[in-house]
Design a protein around this motif. Structure first.
Motif, PDB file in Angstrom:
ATOM      1  N   GLY A 413       0.757  -1.173   0.170  1.00  0.00           N
ATOM      2  CA  GLY A 413      -0.032  -0.028   0.049  1.00  0.00           C
ATOM      3  C   GLY A 413       0.987   1.249   0.236  1.00  0.00           C
ATOM      4  N   ALA A 414       2.223   1.355  -0.391  1.00  0.00           N
ATOM      5  CA  ALA A 414       2.908   2.410  -0.373  1.00  0.00           C
ATOM      6  C   ALA A 414       3.004   2.979  -1.740  1.00  0.00           C
ATOM      7  CB  ALA A 414       4.437   2.208   0.201  1.00  0.00           C
ATOM      8  N   ALA A 415       1.632   3.408  -2.263  1.00  0.00           N
ATOM      9  CA  ALA A 415       1.647   3.762  -3.447  1.00  0.00           C
ATOM     10  C   ALA A 415       2.617   5.069  -3.718  1.00  0.00           C
ATOM     11  CB  ALA A 415       0.136   4.537  -3.756  1.00  0.00           C
ATOM     12  N   HIS A 416       3.028   5.985  -3.195  1.00  0.00           N
ATOM     13  CA  HIS A 416       4.016   7.067  -3.459  1.00  0.00           C
ATOM     14  C   HIS A 416       5.503   6.236  -3.943  1.00  0.00           C
ATOM     15  CE1 HIS A 416       4.487   6.182   0.840  1.00  0.00           C
ATOM     16  NE2 HIS A 416       5.655   7.157   0.770  1.00  0.00           N
ATOM     17  N   LEU A 417       5.677   5.253  -3.189  1.00  0.00           N
ATOM     18  CA  LEU A 417       7.028   4.596  -3.492  1.00  0.00           C
ATOM     19  C   LEU A 417       6.645   3.819  -4.731  1.00  0.00           C
ATOM     20  CD1 LEU A 417       7.825   3.753   0.070  1.00  0.00           C
ATOM     21  CD2 LEU A 417       8.830   5.435  -1.180  1.00  0.00           C
ATOM     22  N   ALA A 450      -2.228   7.751  -4.396  1.00  0.00           N
ATOM     23  CA  ALA A 450      -1.296   8.590  -3.880  1.00  0.00           C
ATOM     24  C   ALA A 450      -2.175   9.871  -3.636  1.00  0.00           C
ATOM     25  CB  ALA A 450      -0.426   8.761  -4.729  1.00  0.00           C
ATOM     26  N   ALA A 451      -3.065  10.290  -4.830  1.00  0.00           N
ATOM     27  CA  ALA A 451      -3.790  11.472  -4.725  1.00  0.00           C
ATOM     28  C   ALA A 451      -4.898  11.635  -3.695  1.00  0.00           C
ATOM     29  CB  ALA A 451      -4.706  11.684  -6.059  1.00  0.00           C
ATOM     30  N   LYS A 452      -5.449  10.079  -3.414  1.00  0.00           N
ATOM     31  CA  LYS A 452      -6.361  10.212  -2.245  1.00  0.00           C
ATOM     32  C   LYS A 452      -5.635  10.264  -0.908  1.00  0.00           C
ATOM     33  CE  LYS A 452      -9.729   6.858  -4.367  1.00  0.00           C
ATOM     34  NZ  LYS A 452     -10.217   5.687  -4.194  1.00  0.00           N
ATOM     35  N   ILE A 453      -4.231   9.740  -0.808  1.00  0.00           N
ATOM     36  CA  ILE A 453      -3.686  10.005   0.834  1.00  0.00           C
ATOM     37  C   ILE A 453      -3.307  11.289   0.783  1.00  0.00           C
ATOM     38  CG2 ILE A 453      -1.276   9.426   1.332  1.00  0.00           C
ATOM     39  CD1 ILE A 453      -1.421   6.605   0.280  1.00  0.00           C
ATOM     40  N   LEU A 454      -2.850  12.197  -0.352  1.00  0.00           N
ATOM     41  CA  LEU A 454      -2.644  13.398  -0.190  1.00  0.00           C
ATOM     42  C   LEU A 454      -3.835  14.362   0.199  1.00  0.00           C
ATOM     43  CD1 LEU A 454      -0.283  15.489  -0.533  1.00  0.00           C
ATOM     44  CD2 LEU A 454      -1.106  15.576  -2.935  1.00  0.00           C
ATOM     45  N   LYS A 455      -4.946  13.979  -0.392  1.00  0.00           N
ATOM     46  CA  LYS A 455      -6.270  14.696  -0.187  1.00  0.00           C
ATOM     47  C   LYS A 455      -6.759  14.408   1.331  1.00  0.00           C
ATOM     48  CE  LYS A 455     -11.019  15.375  -1.870  1.00  0.00           C
ATOM     49  NZ  LYS A 455     -11.895  15.056  -2.742  1.00  0.00           N
TER      50      LYS A 455
END
Length: 467
Positions: A413-417, A450-455
């Protein structure tokens, strides 16, 4: 003059809205907790639950099972497709019937789609409290402080009552579902009753001292009595637990004790005078944990002599040798484990890790097909992806290494990586090929995640500022 009532009200509204936003956002991800992965334990859980899932009209492969390292007694259904057990619950169960009773109950939560319905219940309760807050605020600001506070407190009480009433009804229907599954597969529900009775004594404890299972599954005497009435009517009520299945449960309980407990406690619980397989299994892990390598290997050899076709005994012996730096001795032992259990991805991963650790080109080449089989069988096996990426890199298969690394981060679940490695893999592979398409899939899904996590992080920061 400062209006304390108004200040308290503004703080309470902000605090409450912050809490509601966290509730509606969902539960804490299970990935944030410590997951215990063990091939033997996972195989046993599948053997135990597959009949239950089929009785519940669920495809067994669609349900994820996991064991969490936590000494508290708890089990829960998460996300509508997963069941997680705390290690403390496993240790608290006396036999396989008690463990199976808990699993049947949790299967009822998934079959009843209670995850999504619980979210709806919280939303309804949240709206009730919010409305009471707004009306109470209006009353306070209009000069009716006592009346406003009364509205707020009444609304919060009503909201809590809505959630608790829903929880009680949900637990009751889930009890009945679990009981029906046990009856359908032809086993006794005595274990479910005995385990719930074991926990019921905690009702008198303050909530902070209760185990999580008691708080999330309120077990009053009426509920247990009603469940007993249902289960005692089954023709299977007096059936004993299956000896072979119970022996597996006891072995794994001993294995878990040896792995998690201080060695001194395990050796006291399983003394040398006890020569059963369960006791030897516990001592293998206790000695291994205490760095008593020779004693651990002696117990492992004794287990292999008793059951020469048991892959898990070869697995622990190979692990001991590997972790003691005796890699060349570990390899044939781990190869024997893989040969004995050719469909166990975690054992394949152990062998692949041993090969990769030597940083030798020939051994790297040997590791690749083994680790590829491991991730084919278990795509969530992040450690296998990690070692596979290392092997690819040594063999200068840069595209494969980038894709394996993207898969590794995607699996946890480490989308940004995962993003950067997926992009690199797409550059290495020819457009339209299966590997290029897989890298593209990971890229698109990871970008969205990643966009959802940032939001979500931005929302949390705003909520923290308001609070």
């Amino acid at each position: 003059m400062i209006n304390v009532g108004r200040i308290w009200l503004l703080i309470s509204v902000r605090h409450f809205l912050c809490i509601v936003s966290l509730l509606l956002a969902g539960f804490i991800p299970v990935q944030a907790q410590s997951i215990l992965r063990d091939a033997e334990t996972e195989a046993f859980l599948r053997e135990l639950t597959n009949p239950i899932f089929r009785a519940a009209n669920m495809a067994p492969n669609s349900i994820q099972l996991g064991l969490i390292h936590d000494n508290s007694i708890n089990a829960f259904a998460a996300g509508g497709t997963s069941i997680y057990l705390h290690s403390g619950l496993w240790m608290a169960a006396d036999d396989v019937g008690e463990l199976r009773g808990v699993l049947a109950h949790e299967a009822g939560h998934i079959a009843g789609r209670h995850y999504s319905r619980t979210r709806d219940a919280y939303q309804t309760a949240g709206m009730t409290s919010i409305v009471s807050m707004v009306l109470g605020a209006a009353a306070v600001l209009a000069g009716g402080g006592d009346a406003g506070m009364g509205l707020i407190m009444a609304g919060q009480g009503m909201a809590q009552g809505q959630v608790l009433a829903y929880s009680r009804a949900q637990e009751s229907t889930t009890d009945q579902a679990g009981a029906s599954y046990l009856d359908d597969i032809g086993v006794s529900g005595k274990g479910m009753i005995s385990f719930f009775e074991k926990l019921r004594s905690q009702e008198i404890l303050a909530q902070v001292r209760q185990d999580p299972y008691m708080r999330s599954h309120p077990l009053n005497s009426t509920r247990i009595m009603n469940l007993r009435d249902i289960l005692e009517k089954s023709e299977h009520w007096d059936k004993p637990v299956e000896p072979d299945l119970n022996e597996k449960f006891l072995r794994l309980k001993a294995k878990l004790a040896g792995y998690l407990q201080p060695p001194s406690r395990t050796l006291k619980q399983y003394p040398l005078t006890d020569t059963s397989i369960s006791a030897r299994y516990a001592r293998v892990y206790a000695y291994h944990k205490a760095l008593e390598w020779d004693l651990a290997l002696a117990e492992a050899d004794a287990l292999i002599a008793l059951e020469p076709d048991n892959a898990y005994f070869y697995e622990i012996k190979g692990q001991i040798l590997f972790e003691n730096g005796r890699v060349e001795e570990a390899l044939p032992v781990l190869e024997k484990a893989v040969q004995t259990a050719p469909q166990e991805p975690l054992i394949m991963t152990a062998l692949g890790q041993a090969l990769v650790s030597q940083e030798n080109l020939d051994w790297m080449a040997r590791a690749v097909p083994i680790l590829e089989d491991a991730v084919r069988l278990d795509r969530s096996n992040s450690f296998a992806w990690f070692n596979l990426a290392r092997a690819y890199s040594w063999l200068e298969q840069d595209g494969d290494a980038a894709l394996a690394t993207a898969e590794r981060f995607y699996s946890v679940g480490a989308a940004h990586l995962a993003l950067g490695h997926a992009r690199k893999a797409m550059q290495e592979f020819k457009e339209g090929t299966p590997k290029w398409l897989r890298a593209q899939d990971i890229l698109f899904v990871s970008e969205e995640a990643a966009a959802k996590i940032l939001k979500q992080q931005r929302r949390q920061r705003r909520a923290a500022v308001v609070h």
